[in-house]
Design a protein around this motif. Sequence first.
Motif, PDB file in Angstrom:
ATOM      1  N   SER A  91      45.510   7.336  -4.928  1.00 33.59           N
ATOM      2  CA  SER A  91      46.437   6.941  -5.986  1.00 33.59           C
ATOM      3  C   SER A  91      45.844   7.186  -7.373  1.00 33.59           C
ATOM      4  CB  SER A  91      46.824   5.468  -5.829  1.00 33.59           C
ATOM      5  OG  SER A  91      45.684   4.633  -5.970  1.00 33.59           O
ATOM      6  N   VAL A  92      44.531   7.031  -7.509  1.00 42.15           N
ATOM      7  CA  VAL A  92      43.881   7.337  -8.789  1.00 42.15           C
ATOM      8  C   VAL A  92      44.040   8.820  -9.120  1.00 42.15           C
ATOM      9  CG1 VAL A  92      41.659   7.507  -9.975  1.00 42.15           C
ATOM     10  CG2 VAL A  92      42.228   5.438  -8.707  1.00 42.15           C
ATOM     11  N   LEU A  93      43.783   9.676  -8.145  1.00 38.61           N
ATOM     12  CA  LEU A  93      43.918  11.117  -8.369  1.00 38.61           C
ATOM     13  C   LEU A  93      45.360  11.499  -8.675  1.00 38.61           C
ATOM     14  CD1 LEU A  93      41.552  12.535  -5.586  1.00 38.61           C
ATOM     15  CD2 LEU A  93      41.096  12.330  -8.039  1.00 38.61           C
ATOM     16  N   VAL A  94      46.306  10.889  -7.953  1.00 42.73           N
ATOM     17  CA  VAL A  94      47.724  11.178  -8.197  1.00 42.73           C
ATOM     18  C   VAL A  94      48.121  10.742  -9.602  1.00 42.73           C
ATOM     19  CG1 VAL A  94      50.079  10.552  -7.531  1.00 42.73           C
ATOM     20  CG2 VAL A  94      48.397  11.111  -5.780  1.00 42.73           C
ATOM     21  N   THR A  95      47.687   9.562 -10.019  1.00 43.87           N
ATOM     22  CA  THR A  95      48.013   9.052 -11.354  1.00 43.87           C
ATOM     23  C   THR A  95      47.419   9.938 -12.438  1.00 43.87           C
ATOM     24  OG1 THR A  95      48.041   6.794 -10.474  1.00 43.87           O
ATOM     25  CG2 THR A  95      47.907   7.043 -12.860  1.00 43.87           C
ATOM     26  N   LEU A  96      46.152  10.324 -12.288  1.00 33.97           N
ATOM     27  CA  LEU A  96      45.512  11.195 -13.277  1.00 33.97           C
ATOM     28  C   LEU A  96      46.164  12.568 -13.301  1.00 33.97           C
ATOM     29  CD1 LEU A  96      41.741  10.285 -12.759  1.00 33.97           C
ATOM     30  CD2 LEU A  96      43.280   9.515 -14.567  1.00 33.97           C
ATOM     31  N   PHE A  97      46.569  13.068 -12.133  1.00 35.71           N
ATOM     32  CA  PHE A  97      47.255  14.365 -12.074  1.00 35.71           C
ATOM     33  C   PHE A  97      48.564  14.315 -12.844  1.00 35.71           C
ATOM     34  CE2 PHE A  97      50.523  16.917  -9.903  1.00 35.71           C
ATOM     35  CZ  PHE A  97      50.025  18.191 -10.142  1.00 35.71           C
ATOM     36  N   PHE A  98      49.373  13.282 -12.591  1.00 40.34           N
ATOM     37  CA  PHE A  98      50.624  13.134 -13.336  1.00 40.34           C
ATOM     38  C   PHE A  98      50.358  13.013 -14.835  1.00 40.34           C
ATOM     39  CE2 PHE A  98      52.969  11.201  -9.485  1.00 40.34           C
ATOM     40  CZ  PHE A  98      53.452  12.454  -9.139  1.00 40.34           C
ATOM     41  N   THR A  99      49.320  12.288 -15.209  1.00 36.52           N
ATOM     42  CA  THR A  99      49.020  12.077 -16.630  1.00 36.52           C
ATOM     43  C   THR A  99      48.680  13.384 -17.320  1.00 36.52           C
ATOM     44  OG1 THR A  99      48.194   9.846 -16.149  1.00 36.52           O
ATOM     45  CG2 THR A  99      47.546  10.842 -18.238  1.00 36.52           C
ATOM     46  N   VAL A 103      51.766  14.982 -19.707  1.00 35.72           N
ATOM     47  CA  VAL A 103      51.462  14.875 -21.141  1.00 35.72           C
ATOM     48  C   VAL A 103      51.253  16.255 -21.752  1.00 35.72           C
ATOM     49  CG1 VAL A 103      49.825  13.985 -22.841  1.00 35.72           C
ATOM     50  CG2 VAL A 103      50.524  12.557 -20.931  1.00 35.72           C
ATOM     51  N   SER A 104      50.587  17.144 -21.048  1.00 35.10           N
ATOM     52  CA  SER A 104      50.375  18.505 -21.560  1.00 35.10           C
ATOM     53  C   SER A 104      51.705  19.220 -21.757  1.00 35.10           C
ATOM     54  CB  SER A 104      49.484  19.298 -20.598  1.00 35.10           C
ATOM     55  OG  SER A 104      48.218  18.692 -20.463  1.00 35.10           O
ATOM     56  N   LEU A 105      52.596  19.137 -20.764  1.00 33.98           N
ATOM     57  CA  LEU A 105      53.902  19.795 -20.882  1.00 33.98           C
ATOM     58  C   LEU A 105      54.748  19.161 -21.977  1.00 33.98           C
ATOM     59  CD1 LEU A 105      54.815  20.302 -17.106  1.00 33.98           C
ATOM     60  CD2 LEU A 105      54.097  22.047 -18.748  1.00 33.98           C
ATOM     61  N   GLU A 106      54.713  17.846 -22.072  1.00 34.74           N
ATOM     62  CA  GLU A 106      55.512  17.170 -23.094  1.00 34.74           C
ATOM     63  C   GLU A 106      55.041  17.506 -24.499  1.00 34.74           C
ATOM     64  OE1 GLU A 106      56.334  13.362 -20.150  1.00 34.74           O
ATOM     65  OE2 GLU A 106      55.130  13.123 -21.970  1.00 34.74           O
ATOM     66  N   VAL A 107      53.745  17.638 -24.694  1.00 30.51           N
ATOM     67  CA  VAL A 107      53.226  17.986 -26.016  1.00 30.51           C
ATOM     68  C   VAL A 107      53.608  19.414 -26.380  1.00 30.51           C
ATOM     69  CG1 VAL A 107      51.120  18.423 -27.320  1.00 30.51           C
ATOM     70  CG2 VAL A 107      51.357  16.309 -26.013  1.00 30.51           C
ATOM     71  N   LEU A 108      53.441  20.342 -25.458  1.00 29.18           N
ATOM     72  CA  LEU A 108      53.762  21.747 -25.736  1.00 29.18           C
ATOM     73  C   LEU A 108      55.257  21.933 -25.990  1.00 29.18           C
ATOM     74  CD1 LEU A 108      51.481  23.559 -23.128  1.00 29.18           C
ATOM     75  CD2 LEU A 108      51.137  23.376 -25.593  1.00 29.18           C
ATOM     76  N   VAL A 233      48.826  10.444 -31.943  1.00 28.12           N
ATOM     77  CA  VAL A 233      49.504   9.188 -31.600  1.00 28.12           C
ATOM     78  C   VAL A 233      50.417   9.389 -30.392  1.00 28.12           C
ATOM     79  CG1 VAL A 233      51.202   7.512 -32.390  1.00 28.12           C
ATOM     80  CG2 VAL A 233      49.365   8.234 -33.914  1.00 28.12           C
ATOM     81  N   ALA A 234      51.151  10.499 -30.371  1.00 25.57           N
ATOM     82  CA  ALA A 234      52.036  10.788 -29.245  1.00 25.57           C
ATOM     83  C   ALA A 234      51.244  10.943 -27.950  1.00 25.57           C
ATOM     84  CB  ALA A 234      52.842  12.058 -29.537  1.00 25.57           C
ATOM     85  N   VAL A 235      50.097  11.610 -28.027  1.00 22.86           N
ATOM     86  CA  VAL A 235      49.271  11.795 -26.834  1.00 22.86           C
ATOM     87  C   VAL A 235      48.773  10.457 -26.306  1.00 22.86           C
ATOM     88  CG1 VAL A 235      47.078  12.729 -25.996  1.00 22.86           C
ATOM     89  CG2 VAL A 235      48.577  14.150 -27.401  1.00 22.86           C
ATOM     90  N   VAL A 236      48.290   9.595 -27.198  1.00 21.00           N
ATOM     91  CA  VAL A 236      47.782   8.287 -26.773  1.00 21.00           C
ATOM     92  C   VAL A 236      48.895   7.456 -26.138  1.00 21.00           C
ATOM     93  CG1 VAL A 236      46.824   6.096 -27.577  1.00 21.00           C
ATOM     94  CG2 VAL A 236      45.918   8.249 -28.462  1.00 21.00           C
ATOM     95  N   LEU A 240      48.980   6.450 -22.012  1.00 23.28           N
ATOM     96  CA  LEU A 240      49.020   5.059 -21.562  1.00 23.28           C
ATOM     97  C   LEU A 240      50.282   4.782 -20.749  1.00 23.28           C
ATOM     98  CD1 LEU A 240      47.692   3.151 -24.709  1.00 23.28           C
ATOM     99  CD2 LEU A 240      46.438   3.998 -22.721  1.00 23.28           C
ATOM    100  N   ASP A 241      51.389   5.414 -21.099  1.00 21.22           N
ATOM    101  CA  ASP A 241      52.630   5.222 -20.342  1.00 21.22           C
ATOM    102  C   ASP A 241      52.515   5.794 -18.932  1.00 21.22           C
ATOM    103  OD1 ASP A 241      54.050   3.808 -22.192  1.00 21.22           O
ATOM    104  OD2 ASP A 241      55.060   5.543 -23.055  1.00 21.22           O
ATOM    105  N   VAL A 242      51.989   7.005 -18.826  1.00 22.13           N
ATOM    106  CA  VAL A 242      51.938   7.660 -17.511  1.00 22.13           C
ATOM    107  C   VAL A 242      50.897   7.006 -16.611  1.00 22.13           C
ATOM    108  CG1 VAL A 242      51.685   9.871 -16.324  1.00 22.13           C
ATOM    109  CG2 VAL A 242      52.675   9.818 -18.602  1.00 22.13           C
TER     110      VAL A 242
END
Length: 316
Positions: A91-99, A103-108, A233-236, A240-242
């Motif tokens: 679950s840690v790996l899955v959570t970090l993968f989603f994060t 976040v990378s796609l949302e920022v781009l 700020v958006a990245v932080v 935290l949300d994901v």
Amino acid sequence: MAKPSDTTAHRRSRLGPLLVSPSLVLLAAVIGYPVVAALVTSFRADPSLKDGFFTTGGEFSGVSNYLHWLVQSCGGTSCPAGTLGDQFWTSVLVTLFFTVVTVSLEVLIGLLMAVVMNQAFAGRGLLRAVVLVPWAIPTAVTAKLWFFMFAYDGIINRALGAHILWTDGAWSSRVAVIIADVWKTTPFVALLLLADMSGIPGGLYEAARIDGASAFQSFLRITLPLVRPALLVAVVFRVLDVLRIYDLPAILTQGGGGDGHATTTLSILTVRQIQQGYGGASALSTLTFVLIFGVALALVRAFRVNLVQSEQHGMS
């Protein structure tokens, strides 16, 4: 004899704590007590439950609850897949993968959307209003909407001419969660960046154009540095949300997919554990809190250094 200014300052210094104290008391009751209670419970064994009431058990058990999650303890034998330790690290790996991916796609994508919406064209106001729609939809509704779209005979498979079990396969279910999350929260990033872009003086771009800079060079040398604070700020916020994401994968894939744990995040695992025992769930929630706090602290420290370096670079 004290000066009037000194007396006023003294009164304000005494008034400040009095005005803040109700909020501090409320935070201590709403946040402080549950956190301390969960921490204490994480060091206790799970009490027995009979007829809806706790009976025996609940004694101090040390760090055994934490060891169950961090180390696979199966009496000296090899643990099968799906045991506590295996579930936690998966679950840690899955959570970090989603994060990282979302976040990378949302920022781009959000940065590209902000650049487009910052241009002058007919219907710009309507476009900015329409972009808000995905973000305004409740997450539960968004998850159910995409659940029907990712169905075997849903719109996605019909459009692609494919027959993909989006919510059953390991990687297809992860892709489904990523697409739904990016669709919903990218407008938040875009509007946050657009607010900063709208405040950039047009004379900067005009001067760069006179100096022979291309549009891409103006973006790299003017737009990107000036929107960097809002971008950080958006990245932080999104990280935290994901890291504590629950409702979207829980509704869209029920936290399953593939081996049954492909989209199980830390929050989903914690909720499942609550149904089995409060001690283990409290230990898991504490570990989740430590992970999120550590990532938040690292991001804030790293971004603060970057901001200071960029300011110093701009002044030199």
